[in-house]
Write a protein that holds these residues in place. Structure first.
Motif, PDB file in Angstrom:
ATOM      1  N   THR A  32       2.568  49.351  61.296  1.00 45.35           N
ATOM      2  CA  THR A  32       1.444  49.540  60.370  1.00 45.35           C
ATOM      3  C   THR A  32       0.199  48.836  60.887  1.00 45.35           C
ATOM      4  OG1 THR A  32       3.001  49.638  58.533  1.00 45.35           O
ATOM      5  CG2 THR A  32       0.701  49.253  57.981  1.00 45.35           C
ATOM      6  N   ASP A  33       0.366  47.607  61.393  1.00 51.41           N
ATOM      7  CA  ASP A  33      -0.770  46.858  61.934  1.00 51.41           C
ATOM      8  C   ASP A  33      -1.338  47.521  63.185  1.00 51.41           C
ATOM      9  OD1 ASP A  33      -0.756  45.000  59.931  1.00 51.41           O
ATOM     10  OD2 ASP A  33       0.366  43.496  61.073  1.00 51.41           O
ATOM     11  N   VAL A  34      -0.465  48.078  64.010  1.00 52.82           N
ATOM     12  CA  VAL A  34      -0.918  48.764  65.219  1.00 52.82           C
ATOM     13  C   VAL A  34      -1.719  50.006  64.835  1.00 52.82           C
ATOM     14  CG1 VAL A  34      -0.163  50.075  67.246  1.00 52.82           C
ATOM     15  CG2 VAL A  34       0.910  47.891  66.714  1.00 52.82           C
ATOM     16  N   ALA A  35      -1.252  50.749  63.856  1.00 51.08           N
ATOM     17  CA  ALA A  35      -1.984  51.937  63.394  1.00 51.08           C
ATOM     18  C   ALA A  35      -3.348  51.533  62.838  1.00 51.08           C
ATOM     19  CB  ALA A  35      -1.168  52.681  62.339  1.00 51.08           C
ATOM     20  N   THR A  36      -3.387  50.436  62.088  1.00 52.38           N
ATOM     21  CA  THR A  36      -4.648  49.937  61.542  1.00 52.38           C
ATOM     22  C   THR A  36      -5.582  49.499  62.664  1.00 52.38           C
ATOM     23  OG1 THR A  36      -3.492  49.196  59.559  1.00 52.38           O
ATOM     24  CG2 THR A  36      -5.659  48.256  59.964  1.00 52.38           C
ATOM     25  N   LEU A  37      -5.030  48.825  63.666  1.00 56.69           N
ATOM     26  CA  LEU A  37      -5.811  48.382  64.813  1.00 56.69           C
ATOM     27  C   LEU A  37      -6.398  49.575  65.561  1.00 56.69           C
ATOM     28  CD1 LEU A  37      -6.724  46.068  66.719  1.00 56.69           C
ATOM     29  CD2 LEU A  37      -4.582  46.442  67.968  1.00 56.69           C
ATOM     30  N   HIS A  38      -5.571  50.580  65.868  1.00 62.12           N
ATOM     31  CA  HIS A  38      -6.052  51.780  66.558  1.00 62.12           C
ATOM     32  C   HIS A  38      -7.156  52.459  65.758  1.00 62.12           C
ATOM     33  CE1 HIS A  38      -2.667  52.762  69.633  1.00 62.12           C
ATOM     34  NE2 HIS A  38      -3.726  52.262  70.244  1.00 62.12           N
ATOM     35  N   ARG A  39      -6.969  52.582  64.461  1.00 66.24           N
ATOM     36  CA  ARG A  39      -7.963  53.234  63.598  1.00 66.24           C
ATOM     37  C   ARG A  39      -9.275  52.441  63.601  1.00 66.24           C
ATOM     38  NH1 ARG A  39      -5.378  52.954  59.146  1.00 66.24           N
ATOM     39  NH2 ARG A  39      -3.864  54.501  59.786  1.00 66.24           N
ATOM     40  N   ALA A  40      -9.176  51.123  63.474  1.00 66.89           N
ATOM     41  CA  ALA A  40     -10.377  50.280  63.449  1.00 66.89           C
ATOM     42  C   ALA A  40     -11.134  50.354  64.771  1.00 66.89           C
ATOM     43  CB  ALA A  40      -9.990  48.840  63.143  1.00 66.89           C
TER      44      ALA A  40
END
Length: 74
Positions: A32-40
């Motif tokens: 979830t954090d990786v997906a958030t990081l990629h999106r940001a």
């Protein structure tokens, strides 16, 4: 502490070039954090507005620009 600091990654291009699994292995962040990081990161990178074919036709662009763009879009 933000995700960038947590991930200890500094180069946005490098982050975007990695798969989610690679980022997760390097940073030990959750999926979830990786997906958030990629999106940001993707949202932070400047990108031009989309241009339609009609925008090209009615713009001041030369015919060569329109033809070369069309060829590359095929």
């Amino acid at each position: 502490m933000g995700l960038f600091e947590l991930a200890k990654l500094q180069d946005v291009g490098f982050i975007l070039s990695l798969s989610a699994a690679d980022v997760q292995r390097l940073t030990r962040l959750s999926a979830t954090d990786v997906a958030t990081l990629h999106r940001a990161v993707a949202e932070a990178v400047p990108h031009p507005a989309p241009v339609t074919g009609l925008d090209h036709i009615f713009s001041e662009s030369s015919l060569l620009d329109i033809v070369s763009t069309t060829v590359w879009c095929i």
